[in-house]
Enzyme design. Structure first.
Site, mmCIF file in Angstrom:
data_model
loop_
_atom_site.group_PDB
_atom_site.id
_atom_site.type_symbol
_atom_site.label_atom_id
_atom_site.label_comp_id
_atom_site.label_asym_id
_atom_site.label_seq_id
_atom_site.Cartn_x
_atom_site.Cartn_y
_atom_site.Cartn_z
ATOM 1 C CB SER A 46 26.785 11.223 96.526
ATOM 2 O OG SER A 46 27.218 11.076 97.645
ATOM 3 C CG ASP B 84 25.917 9.912 100.218
ATOM 4 O OD1 ASP B 84 25.810 11.229 100.900
ATOM 5 O OD2 ASP B 84 26.561 9.068 100.626
#
Ligand code: GLA
Length: 388
Positions: A131, A177
């Site tokens: 991420s 995320d």
């Protein structure tokens, strides 16, 4: 990989060099891994990610011309965009789209975003499924909210950052995320209900239990990851419609067999089975962690992997090899983490077995002729924050 201090120093040095001035401050946001709960977020389900000690740092200051200028280590020259109103989706691409997307999402939500100059440095590897995109979104968001004195509490940041990613960058991701990198807390995993956005910080003290969590970067090339992700999401949405529920989260574990019997297509049945069983595995993992039984989550991690491999069909040979080798070398559990088709594997191991497990994975890779993996032990770290 360098310490957080170095990455902050790199952001400051970049700022001074590009803009010939001192930044007004520095803001950081981490990468993340997901302990369990994969492809459940966009099905309104449950996830249990944690933030990593690897961080992206943004050094920033206001700009009087009402435009945005952003430099990153990934490029030589800053990318410029604005003024306000000239920032619609499609204007900026590449890594800078995550920055322009945040400006755009803030403005679309009615915030008066100040022009700014930004310099970005990062220890979150790009393309490894940790991420890096959420990290840059969150660090930039934190900087702009502070610089502009915007009235925007942090629990509303994940949706905004997700909007930047979905509607500006064009990636149809869920909210996991952004939530992990914004709301994560040191020593804890973040139990998130993706429908209500309610969170519970679940203590996850690996050190105290004599355990380590290894992150193995599979180094597998991302094969068609974007298209396959979107296809999985569509298939879940179609299945929910066919079953007459708002989202697959609404199929209870006890009703799974009955739901599967109502679906004709075997592939759709596998997708649904993954999502419904994965939600249950998140809940079971949370129960065990609440009871302090960290080792016992191992089989749930491994079952999650099998479900991603056989039912959701999102693993690749490098990933399966890493999981199998870690388990054979004594890991309590192992699974792919993230969207799939490459990325990283997590392995829960005794702290004193970490080196041996990493070596076993490397040996299995060498046997198969794969590019050598990178392995590092991680602990849950804190979310997006102002450094100074
Ligand atoms: C990617 C997406 C998340 C989530 C995971 C799979 O990381 O960005 O929203 O869907 O894949 O769990």
């Amino acid at each position: 990989m360098s310490a957080a201090g170095d990455v902050a120093a790199r952001a400051t040095a970049g700022f001074r060099q590009r803009y010939g001035a001192e930044p007004a401050g520095r803001w950081a946001a981490p990468g993340r891994v997901n302990l369990i709960g994969e492809h459940t977020d966009y099905n309104d389900g449950f996830v249990l990610p944690f933030a990593l000690p690897l961080r992206t740092v943004v050094a920033a200051a206001l700009a009087d011309d009402g435009r945005w200028s952003v430099w990153s280590e990934l490029d030589d020259e800053p990318v410029e965009f604005g003024p306000a109103g000239a920032d619609e989706p499609g204007r900026v691409d590449g890594w800078a789209a995550y920055v322009a997307g945040v400006v755009w999402a803030l403005r679309a939500a009615g915030h008066d975003v100040p022009g700014a100059r930004l310099a970005v440095a990062s220890d979150v590897p790009v393309g490894s499924g940790l991420s890096s995109s959420a990290a840059i979104e969150a660090a930039v968001l934190a900087a702009l909210v502070d610089l502009g004195g915007l009235d925007l509490p942090a629990d509303r940041w994940p949706r905004l950052a997700q909007r930047a990613e979905n509607d500006y960058v064009g990636a149809p991701t869920g909210i996991m995320d952004q939530s992990a990198v914004i709301r994560g807390r040191s020593g804890h995993a973040l139990f998130l209900d993706c429908r209500t956005e309610e969170v519970e910080q679940i203590p996850f003290d690996l050190d105290a239990a004599g355990l380590a969590m290894l992150v193995v970067d599979s180094r597998a090339p991302h094969r068609h990851a974007d298209g396959e992700y979107a296809a999985r999401r569509k298939s879940c949405e179609r299945a929910a419609k066919a079953l007459g529920v708002a989202a697959l989260r609404d199929v209870a574990t006890a009703d799974l067999d009955a739901a599967l019997a109502r679906l004709d297509d075997p592939e759709t049945r596998r997708r649904v089975r993954h999502v419904v069983t994965e939600d249950q595995r998140v809940l079971d993992t949370v129960e065990l962690l609440r009871a302090g039984r960290i080792r016992d989550i191992g089989p749930l991690l491994t079952a999650s992997h099998a479900s991603m491999r056989d039912d959701f069909e999102i693993t690749v040979p490098e990933i399966d090899t890493a999981v199998e080798a870690a388990l054979a070398a004594g890991a309590y559990g192992a699974r792919m983490t993230g969207g799939g088709f490459g990325g990283c594997v997590l392995a829960l191991v005794d702290a004193d077995a970490a080196d041996a497990v990493a070596a076993a994975v490397a040996a299995a890779y060498a046997d198969r002729g794969f590019t050598a993996p990178h392995t590092l032990p991680v602990l849950p770290a804190g979310g997006a924050t102002r450094l100074d």
